[in-house]
Design a protein around this motif. Sequence first.
Motif, PDB file in Angstrom:
ATOM      1  N   VAL A 193      35.533 -25.527 -87.099  1.00 39.67           N
ATOM      2  CA  VAL A 193      36.104 -25.285 -88.427  1.00 39.67           C
ATOM      3  C   VAL A 193      35.336 -25.990 -89.542  1.00 39.67           C
ATOM      4  CG1 VAL A 193      38.152 -25.557 -89.870  1.00 39.67           C
ATOM      5  CG2 VAL A 193      38.381 -24.722 -87.527  1.00 39.67           C
ATOM      6  N   PRO A 194      34.995 -27.284 -89.405  1.00 42.13           N
ATOM      7  CA  PRO A 194      34.230 -27.910 -90.497  1.00 42.13           C
ATOM      8  C   PRO A 194      32.902 -27.217 -90.782  1.00 42.13           C
ATOM      9  CG  PRO A 194      35.187 -29.591 -89.080  1.00 42.13           C
ATOM     10  CD  PRO A 194      35.387 -28.267 -88.378  1.00 42.13           C
ATOM     11  N   ALA A 195      32.294 -26.612 -89.768  1.00 40.91           N
ATOM     12  CA  ALA A 195      31.015 -25.935 -89.959  1.00 40.91           C
ATOM     13  C   ALA A 195      31.165 -24.624 -90.728  1.00 40.91           C
ATOM     14  CB  ALA A 195      30.368 -25.657 -88.601  1.00 40.91           C
ATOM     15  N   CYS A 196      32.398 -24.137 -90.890  1.00 43.86           N
ATOM     16  CA  CYS A 196      32.641 -22.912 -91.651  1.00 43.86           C
ATOM     17  C   CYS A 196      32.707 -23.175 -93.153  1.00 43.86           C
ATOM     18  CB  CYS A 196      33.959 -22.262 -91.208  1.00 43.86           C
ATOM     19  SG  CYS A 196      34.049 -21.869 -89.452  1.00 43.86           S
ATOM     20  N   SER A 197      32.945 -24.419 -93.537  1.00 41.19           N
ATOM     21  CA  SER A 197      33.203 -24.733 -94.943  1.00 41.19           C
ATOM     22  C   SER A 197      32.051 -24.428 -95.891  1.00 41.19           C
ATOM     23  CB  SER A 197      33.624 -26.200 -95.080  1.00 41.19           C
ATOM     24  OG  SER A 197      34.879 -26.411 -94.454  1.00 41.19           O
ATOM     25  N   PRO A 198      30.779 -24.687 -95.540  1.00 38.78           N
ATOM     26  CA  PRO A 198      29.707 -24.408 -96.496  1.00 38.78           C
ATOM     27  C   PRO A 198      29.694 -22.959 -96.974  1.00 38.78           C
ATOM     28  CG  PRO A 198      28.879 -25.807 -94.747  1.00 38.78           C
ATOM     29  CD  PRO A 198      30.255 -25.382 -94.337  1.00 38.78           C
ATOM     30  N   ALA A 199      29.932 -22.025 -96.080  1.00 34.25           N
ATOM     31  CA  ALA A 199      29.953 -20.618 -96.475  1.00 34.25           C
ATOM     32  C   ALA A 199      31.238 -20.265 -97.209  1.00 34.25           C
ATOM     33  CB  ALA A 199      29.784 -19.721 -95.252  1.00 34.25           C
ATOM     34  N   LEU A 200      32.369 -20.756 -96.720  1.00 38.71           N
ATOM     35  CA  LEU A 200      33.660 -20.347 -97.279  1.00 38.71           C
ATOM     36  C   LEU A 200      33.971 -21.003 -98.615  1.00 38.71           C
ATOM     37  CD1 LEU A 200      35.956 -20.468 -94.118  1.00 38.71           C
ATOM     38  CD2 LEU A 200      34.791 -18.496 -95.100  1.00 38.71           C
ATOM     39  N   LEU A 201      33.625 -22.263 -98.769  1.00 36.75           N
ATOM     40  CA  LEU A 201      33.988 -23.005 -99.967  1.00 36.75           C
ATOM     41  C   LEU A 201      32.847 -23.109-100.982  1.00 36.75           C
ATOM     42  CD1 LEU A 201      36.006 -25.897 -98.311  1.00 36.75           C
ATOM     43  CD2 LEU A 201      36.938 -24.101 -99.770  1.00 36.75           C
ATOM     44  N   ASP A 202      31.623 -23.199-100.473  1.00 37.54           N
ATOM     45  CA  ASP A 202      30.481 -23.472-101.356  1.00 37.54           C
ATOM     46  C   ASP A 202      29.612 -22.251-101.611  1.00 37.54           C
ATOM     47  OD1 ASP A 202      31.333 -26.136-101.301  1.00 37.54           O
ATOM     48  OD2 ASP A 202      30.107 -26.582 -99.545  1.00 37.54           O
ATOM     49  N   ASP A 203      29.910 -21.124-100.944  1.00 40.10           N
ATOM     50  CA  ASP A 203      29.150 -19.892-101.161  1.00 40.10           C
ATOM     51  C   ASP A 203      27.643 -20.131-101.016  1.00 40.10           C
ATOM     52  OD1 ASP A 203      28.936 -17.106-101.757  1.00 40.10           O
ATOM     53  OD2 ASP A 203      28.409 -17.581-103.818  1.00 40.10           O
ATOM     54  N   ILE A 204      27.255 -20.791 -99.920  1.00 37.86           N
ATOM     55  CA  ILE A 204      25.848 -21.158 -99.766  1.00 37.86           C
ATOM     56  C   ILE A 204      24.924 -19.952 -99.633  1.00 37.86           C
ATOM     57  CG2 ILE A 204      26.359 -23.419 -98.775  1.00 37.86           C
ATOM     58  CD1 ILE A 204      25.609 -22.206 -96.022  1.00 37.86           C
ATOM     59  N   HIS A 205      25.495 -18.788 -99.281  1.00 40.54           N
ATOM     60  CA  HIS A 205      24.664 -17.582 -99.165  1.00 40.54           C
ATOM     61  C   HIS A 205      24.639 -16.763-100.456  1.00 40.54           C
ATOM     62  CE1 HIS A 205      24.223 -18.593 -95.015  1.00 40.54           C
ATOM     63  NE2 HIS A 205      25.507 -18.465 -94.776  1.00 40.54           N
ATOM     64  N   LYS A 206      25.225 -17.326-101.517  1.00 40.51           N
ATOM     65  CA  LYS A 206      25.122 -16.756-102.870  1.00 40.51           C
ATOM     66  C   LYS A 206      25.704 -15.342-102.970  1.00 40.51           C
ATOM     67  CE  LYS A 206      22.728 -20.432-103.931  1.00 40.51           C
ATOM     68  NZ  LYS A 206      23.390 -21.550-104.651  1.00 40.51           N
ATOM     69  N   LEU A 207      26.774 -15.088-102.226  1.00 36.96           N
ATOM     70  CA  LEU A 207      27.382 -13.759-102.282  1.00 36.96           C
ATOM     71  C   LEU A 207      28.097 -13.511-103.601  1.00 36.96           C
ATOM     72  CD1 LEU A 207      28.809 -13.366 -98.676  1.00 36.96           C
ATOM     73  CD2 LEU A 207      26.566 -12.706 -99.563  1.00 36.96           C
ATOM     74  N   LEU A 208      28.402 -14.595-104.326  1.00 35.55           N
ATOM     75  CA  LEU A 208      29.118 -14.439-105.589  1.00 35.55           C
ATOM     76  C   LEU A 208      28.195 -14.438-106.802  1.00 35.55           C
ATOM     77  CD1 LEU A 208      32.261 -16.653-104.919  1.00 35.55           C
ATOM     78  CD2 LEU A 208      31.902 -14.228-104.459  1.00 35.55           C
TER      79      LEU A 208
END
Length: 272
Positions: free
Chosen positions: A186-201
């Motif tokens: 679960v902690p490893a999911c946070s960068p994508a879910l909370l920080d949008d590290i893949h710049k989808l937004l």
Amino acid sequence: MNIAQRIPQPLETRKLGNGRRKVLALHCTLAHSGAWKGLAGEMDSEIEITATDMFNHGLSPDWDGQGDFQDRMARAAVATLTEPVDVIGHSFGASIAMRVAVLFPELVRSLTMIESVYFAIAGEDKPDLVKQSMNSSAPFYDAMKAGQFELGARLFNGGWGGGVGESWEDMPEHRRAAMIRGVRIVPACSPALLDDIHKLLEPGRLQSLNLPVLLMRGGNTAAVIAAVNDGFAARLPDARNVVVEGAGHMLPISHPAETADHLRQLFAEVPV
């Protein structure tokens, strides 16, 4: 496209259903590929589901800790696909489904995101709801930081399980052990879910996703989930945003018939 040779950790999959229409299904955290059995039963003659086991879940291997977890899951999930499919994801699986659609649009006919936890989009629109959600999750993250994975699994299941299935105390030991194994990612999911590290937004990124999208949530779900779905609906060019009354976060498991009805409406407009 065949990317299987470039996938360092393949996922275990199972086939469900006997229909002509091919579907890739991605389960939520702490579940496994069998979570789609109810939906497959409702649509047995209509679809054939390739259901994956996430890393640290079901029969798939434990994640090796390399790279970004969401990205690794998306690439591993499509490794065996040879033709376009309809992609369905639930909760964190919905975020993987979205990443699949962005990375491999030629393999995705339609995208269904059920109870997506892509909190970054709600963070742009309604940041107070994300803050409230994170505050309520603080005991879970404290347990994880302390290495108390059994407590973390119990808290996570209690918070997101929506009352579906047994209580932690009544759960068989093998099921508790599976959740303790799964919660570690679960902690490893946070960068994508909370920080949008893949710049989808980034401006225009979601707006350029040219495929039909079905957004689903339960009427009894958390307010932050509603904000996530509303955020996607406002940005995606071809999205329908539906609510299943009486359902909570575990919507595709607790309400497979209603889930199937909405999928049929989507699929009727998306030729195979």
